[in-house]
Design a protein around this motif. Structure first.
Motif, PDB file in Angstrom:
ATOM      1  N   VAL A  13       0.823  -1.203   0.000  1.00 27.24           N
ATOM      2  CA  VAL A  13       0.000   0.000   0.000  1.00 27.24           C
ATOM      3  C   VAL A  13       0.866   1.266   0.000  1.00 27.24           C
ATOM      4  CG1 VAL A  13      -1.752   1.274   1.274  1.00 27.24           C
ATOM      5  CG2 VAL A  13      -1.849  -1.207   1.152  1.00 27.24           C
ATOM      6  N   LYS A  14       0.487   2.206  -0.853  1.00 27.05           N
ATOM      7  CA  LYS A  14       1.226   3.460  -0.996  1.00 27.05           C
ATOM      8  C   LYS A  14       0.490   4.587  -0.288  1.00 27.05           C
ATOM      9  CE  LYS A  14       2.316   1.848  -5.664  1.00 27.05           C
ATOM     10  NZ  LYS A  14       2.102   2.091  -7.104  1.00 27.05           N
ATOM     11  N   ASP A  15       1.192   5.709  -0.153  1.00 27.04           N
ATOM     12  CA  ASP A  15       0.570   6.953   0.304  1.00 27.04           C
ATOM     13  C   ASP A  15      -0.041   6.849   1.702  1.00 27.04           C
ATOM     14  OD1 ASP A  15       1.207   8.090  -2.163  1.00 27.04           O
ATOM     15  OD2 ASP A  15      -0.659   7.370  -3.059  1.00 27.04           O
ATOM     16  N   MET A  16       0.526   6.025   2.547  1.00 18.88           N
ATOM     17  CA  MET A  16       0.093   5.951   3.932  1.00 18.88           C
ATOM     18  C   MET A  16       0.950   6.890   4.778  1.00 18.88           C
ATOM     19  SD  MET A  16      -0.368   1.828   4.345  1.00 18.88           S
ATOM     20  CE  MET A  16       0.047   1.956   6.078  1.00 18.88           C
ATOM     21  N   LYS A  17       0.331   7.550   5.740  1.00 12.90           N
ATOM     22  CA  LYS A  17       1.113   8.406   6.624  1.00 12.90           C
ATOM     23  C   LYS A  17       1.920   7.565   7.605  1.00 12.90           C
ATOM     24  CE  LYS A  17      -2.703   9.030   9.943  1.00 12.90           C
ATOM     25  NZ  LYS A  17      -3.523   9.996  10.681  1.00 12.90           N
ATOM     26  N   GLN A  18       1.419   6.369   7.941  1.00 18.58           N
ATOM     27  CA  GLN A  18       2.155   5.462   8.805  1.00 18.58           C
ATOM     28  C   GLN A  18       3.137   4.630   7.980  1.00 18.58           C
ATOM     29  OE1 GLN A  18      -1.248   5.271   8.541  1.00 18.58           O
ATOM     30  NE2 GLN A  18      -2.019   6.145  10.452  1.00 18.58           N
ATOM     31  N   LYS A  19       4.152   4.103   8.651  1.00 22.91           N
ATOM     32  CA  LYS A  19       5.085   3.189   8.000  1.00 22.91           C
ATOM     33  C   LYS A  19       4.491   1.788   7.979  1.00 22.91           C
ATOM     34  CE  LYS A  19       9.330   5.591   9.330  1.00 22.91           C
ATOM     35  NZ  LYS A  19      10.559   5.527  10.142  1.00 22.91           N
ATOM     36  N   THR A  20       4.738   1.083   6.889  1.00 22.30           N
ATOM     37  CA  THR A  20       4.424  -0.341   6.877  1.00 22.30           C
ATOM     38  C   THR A  20       5.530  -1.083   7.608  1.00 22.30           C
ATOM     39  OG1 THR A  20       5.609  -0.815   4.830  1.00 22.30           O
ATOM     40  CG2 THR A  20       3.330  -0.049   4.627  1.00 22.30           C
ATOM     41  N   LEU A  21       5.242  -2.319   7.963  1.00 16.74           N
ATOM     42  CA  LEU A  21       6.257  -3.133   8.629  1.00 16.74           C
ATOM     43  C   LEU A  21       7.488  -3.288   7.747  1.00 16.74           C
ATOM     44  CD1 LEU A  21       7.224  -4.917  10.939  1.00 16.74           C
ATOM     45  CD2 LEU A  21       5.972  -6.824   9.913  1.00 16.74           C
ATOM     46  N   ASN A  22       7.280  -3.476   6.453  1.00 19.57           N
ATOM     47  CA  ASN A  22       8.409  -3.639   5.553  1.00 19.57           C
ATOM     48  C   ASN A  22       9.317  -2.410   5.568  1.00 19.57           C
ATOM     49  OD1 ASN A  22       9.887  -5.016   3.400  1.00 19.57           O
ATOM     50  ND2 ASN A  22       9.074  -3.416   2.077  1.00 19.57           N
ATOM     51  N   GLN A  23       8.729  -1.217   5.530  1.00 21.48           N
ATOM     52  CA  GLN A  23       9.525   0.007   5.580  1.00 21.48           C
ATOM     53  C   GLN A  23      10.287   0.114   6.895  1.00 21.48           C
ATOM     54  OE1 GLN A  23       6.163   2.594   4.986  1.00 21.48           O
ATOM     55  NE2 GLN A  23       6.710   3.025   2.848  1.00 21.48           N
ATOM     56  N   TYR A  24       9.608  -0.180   7.975  1.00 26.13           N
ATOM     57  CA  TYR A  24      10.217  -0.104   9.302  1.00 26.13           C
ATOM     58  C   TYR A  24      11.405  -1.058   9.422  1.00 26.13           C
ATOM     59  CZ  TYR A  24      10.596  -0.973  14.352  1.00 26.13           C
ATOM     60  OH  TYR A  24      11.062  -1.149  15.625  1.00 26.13           O
ATOM     61  N   LEU A  25      11.237  -2.283   8.945  1.00 27.36           N
ATOM     62  CA  LEU A  25      12.303  -3.269   9.071  1.00 27.36           C
ATOM     63  C   LEU A  25      13.495  -2.933   8.176  1.00 27.36           C
ATOM     64  CD1 LEU A  25      10.197  -6.540   9.259  1.00 27.36           C
ATOM     65  CD2 LEU A  25      11.455  -5.435  11.112  1.00 27.36           C
ATOM     66  N   GLY A 229      -0.641   3.272  23.157  1.00 25.04           N
ATOM     67  CA  GLY A 229       0.812   3.378  23.215  1.00 25.04           C
ATOM     68  C   GLY A 229       1.571   2.239  22.571  1.00 25.04           C
ATOM     69  N   VAL A 230       0.856   1.288  21.953  1.00 24.96           N
ATOM     70  CA  VAL A 230       1.538   0.156  21.326  1.00 24.96           C
ATOM     71  C   VAL A 230       2.278   0.625  20.078  1.00 24.96           C
ATOM     72  CG1 VAL A 230      -0.160  -1.448  22.229  1.00 24.96           C
ATOM     73  CG2 VAL A 230      -0.451  -0.553  19.908  1.00 24.96           C
ATOM     74  N   GLN A 231       3.293  -0.158  19.694  1.00 28.52           N
ATOM     75  CA  GLN A 231       4.118   0.238  18.547  1.00 28.52           C
ATOM     76  C   GLN A 231       3.534  -0.204  17.209  1.00 28.52           C
ATOM     77  OE1 GLN A 231       5.387  -1.095  21.356  1.00 28.52           O
ATOM     78  NE2 GLN A 231       6.798   0.464  22.105  1.00 28.52           N
ATOM     79  N   GLY A 232       2.678  -1.239  17.224  1.00 28.60           N
ATOM     80  CA  GLY A 232       2.185  -1.757  15.962  1.00 28.60           C
ATOM     81  C   GLY A 232       0.759  -2.254  16.064  1.00 28.60           C
ATOM     82  N   SER A 268      -9.358   2.312   5.164  1.00 30.31           N
ATOM     83  CA  SER A 268      -8.925   3.676   4.876  1.00 30.31           C
ATOM     84  C   SER A 268      -9.281   4.620   6.022  1.00 30.31           C
ATOM     85  CB  SER A 268      -9.574   4.159   3.572  1.00 30.31           C
ATOM     86  OG  SER A 268      -9.213   5.490   3.288  1.00 30.31           O
ATOM     87  N   ASP A 269     -10.484   4.474   6.555  1.00 25.12           N
ATOM     88  CA  ASP A 269     -10.900   5.310   7.675  1.00 25.12           C
ATOM     89  C   ASP A 269     -10.104   4.991   8.936  1.00 25.12           C
ATOM     90  OD1 ASP A 269     -12.744   6.548   6.060  1.00 25.12           O
ATOM     91  OD2 ASP A 269     -14.446   5.335   6.732  1.00 25.12           O
ATOM     92  N   CYS A 270      -9.762   3.732   9.131  1.00 30.34           N
ATOM     93  CA  CYS A 270      -8.955   3.347  10.293  1.00 30.34           C
ATOM     94  C   CYS A 270      -7.570   3.977  10.228  1.00 30.34           C
ATOM     95  CB  CYS A 270      -8.825   1.830  10.365  1.00 30.34           C
ATOM     96  SG  CYS A 270     -10.326   0.953  10.859  1.00 30.34           S
ATOM     97  N   LEU A 271      -6.977   3.976   9.047  1.00 32.45           N
ATOM     98  CA  LEU A 271      -5.657   4.584   8.894  1.00 32.45           C
ATOM     99  C   LEU A 271      -5.701   6.079   9.207  1.00 32.45           C
ATOM    100  CD1 LEU A 271      -4.410   2.818   5.627  1.00 32.45           C
ATOM    101  CD2 LEU A 271      -3.685   2.347   7.979  1.00 32.45           C
ATOM    102  N   ASP A 272      -6.822   6.716   8.892  1.00 32.96           N
ATOM    103  CA  ASP A 272      -6.953   8.146   9.146  1.00 32.96           C
ATOM    104  C   ASP A 272      -6.909   8.474  10.631  1.00 32.96           C
ATOM    105  OD1 ASP A 272      -7.085   8.834   6.483  1.00 32.96           O
ATOM    106  OD2 ASP A 272      -9.284   8.876   6.412  1.00 32.96           O
ATOM    107  N   ILE A 273      -7.399   7.583  11.474  1.00 29.29           N
ATOM    108  CA  ILE A 273      -7.477   7.892  12.907  1.00 29.29           C
ATOM    109  C   ILE A 273      -6.325   7.299  13.701  1.00 29.29           C
ATOM    110  CG2 ILE A 273      -9.987   8.120  12.837  1.00 29.29           C
ATOM    111  CD1 ILE A 273     -10.153   5.365  14.228  1.00 29.29           C
ATOM    112  N   LEU A 274      -5.484   6.484  13.081  1.00 26.49           N
ATOM    113  CA  LEU A 274      -4.338   5.926  13.790  1.00 26.49           C
ATOM    114  C   LEU A 274      -3.199   6.944  13.833  1.00 26.49           C
ATOM    115  CD1 LEU A 274      -4.312   2.270  12.428  1.00 26.49           C
ATOM    116  CD2 LEU A 274      -4.551   2.938  14.833  1.00 26.49           C
ATOM    117  N   PRO A 275      -2.395   6.932  14.891  1.00 27.34           N
ATOM    118  CA  PRO A 275      -1.280   7.879  14.968  1.00 27.34           C
ATOM    119  C   PRO A 275      -0.241   7.627  13.878  1.00 27.34           C
ATOM    120  CG  PRO A 275      -1.186   6.281  16.764  1.00 27.34           C
ATOM    121  CD  PRO A 275      -2.499   6.081  16.092  1.00 27.34           C
ATOM    122  N   ASP A 276       0.477   8.684  13.529  1.00 29.68           N
ATOM    123  CA  ASP A 276       1.446   8.591  12.445  1.00 29.68           C
ATOM    124  C   ASP A 276       2.592   7.633  12.759  1.00 29.68           C
ATOM    125  OD1 ASP A 276      -0.152  10.508  11.376  1.00 29.68           O
ATOM    126  OD2 ASP A 276       1.363  12.085  11.293  1.00 29.68           O
TER     127      ASP A 276
END
Length: 314
Positions: A13-25, A229-232, A268-276
């Motif tokens: 998935v592109k254009d997410m404000k959060q990092k994917t696990l792949n990006q993080y790793l 406060g969880v990381q993922g 999509s709506d869930c991603l909008d309300i999750l922290p960056d």
């Protein structure tokens, strides 16, 4: 409802404000990392008679470990089997057959902190000591983290990263009772705080589409997790699998599964309300095709991710 076997921890998935696990790793370990699903031979208090004998209503015979390795093998043997599967799926390297990949050992099947602490120590340590393992991820229940287990996790976290994946699924008591979760929300809250106070990373599993829940109910759960406060987080589509009590309710017409469009809009709506800064470990998941009853559209994960890309690009 975990469904990942040996394979890359990619989200497309592109254009997410959060990092994917792949990006993080990639940022943390400097290369692609693959996740290997382990079976440590555990059971669950929801199956051994402590809380119940039938498991959660959606849980298959494999106890969420349908893609895990053979529990009759040692952890080292399971890791090596999983590595071979990953390499077999990769483009052939004409110059070298050496496996230079890095891996996460994911204790997936059933409740992986539910046992004597010395047995846990032996299993986790065997995984940590494997040279190609960069982290150990442990799937468990929030009510199976006594102090002695927390102390062990804290100790091992100083050797290699230890992640704990907690099966919350929902914050709503009525739904929790229906799915036979077996613990109140306060137990989840305490587990998160106990783990975070020891600097252990926490990933929370949430199921979207549980019977009786409205979109607002599901959004409330996601918002709660984001604020805990969880990381993922793992967002998992509800799968109806053969030979589960959930399948009986589905076949009796007691609930319907979400359509692909409904699910895409909800994610999509869930991603909008999750922290960056929360890491998105999963956006859909795929049930074993041999046992999946519904929803049929979920069998094509690539198509689902393409639809989500389109939605996020609007």
């Amino acid at each position: 409802m975990e469904s990942m076997g040996s394979g890359p921890v990619d989200l497309l998935v592109k254009d997410m404000k959060q990092k994917t696990l792949n990006q993080y790793l990639r940022e943390r370990f400097g290369q692609k990392v693959y996740k290997l699903a382990m079976d440590g031979g555990f059971t669950c208090p929801n199956r051994d008679g402590t809380l119940g004998t039938k498991g959660c209503i959606f849980c298959s015979a494999g106890g969420s470990g349908d893609f895990a390795e053979d529990r009759n093998l040692s952890i080292t043997e399971q890791i090596e089997n999983g590595k071979r599967r990953v390499v077999a799926k990769m483009p052939k390297n004409k110059e070298s057959n050496i496996d230079t990949n890095k891996y996460i050992a994911y204790f997936q099947a059933f409740t992986n902190t539910y046992g004597p602490v010395e047995r846990l120590r032996a299993l986790y340590t065997e995984a940590i000591n494997h040279p190609d393992i960069v982290a150990v991820s442990i799937g468990t229940r929030p009510d199976c983290l006594p102090d002695e287990v927390l102390d062990l996790l804290d100790e091992l976290n100083h050797i290699k990263p230890i992640w704990i994946e907690l099966g919350l699924q929902t914050i709503h008591e009525k739904t929790a009772n229906y799915i036979r979760r077996g613990y109140p929300l306060s137990v989840y809250d305490k587990a998160v705080q106990d783990l975070l106070s020891r600097n252990i990373e926490v990933i929370t599993h949430v199921i979207l589409g549980l019977p009786g829940e409205s979109k607002e109910d599901m959004m409330e759960t996601v918002k709660y997790v984001g604020e805990s406060g969880v990381q993922g987080i793992k967002l998992q589509l509800l799968h109806v699998l053969k030979d589960t009590d959930l399948a009986k309710d589905y076949e009796q017409g007691l609930f319907e599964c979400m359509t692909q469009e409904e699910y895409i809009n909800l994610v999509s709506d869930c991603l909008d309300i999750l922290p960056d800064d929360i890491i998105i470990h999963r956006l859909t998941g795929d049930g074993p095709k041999r046992t999946l009853i519904a929803p049929e559209w979920s069998k094509d994960k690539k198509k689902v991710l393409n639809a989500l890309n389109h939605k996020l690009g609007l």
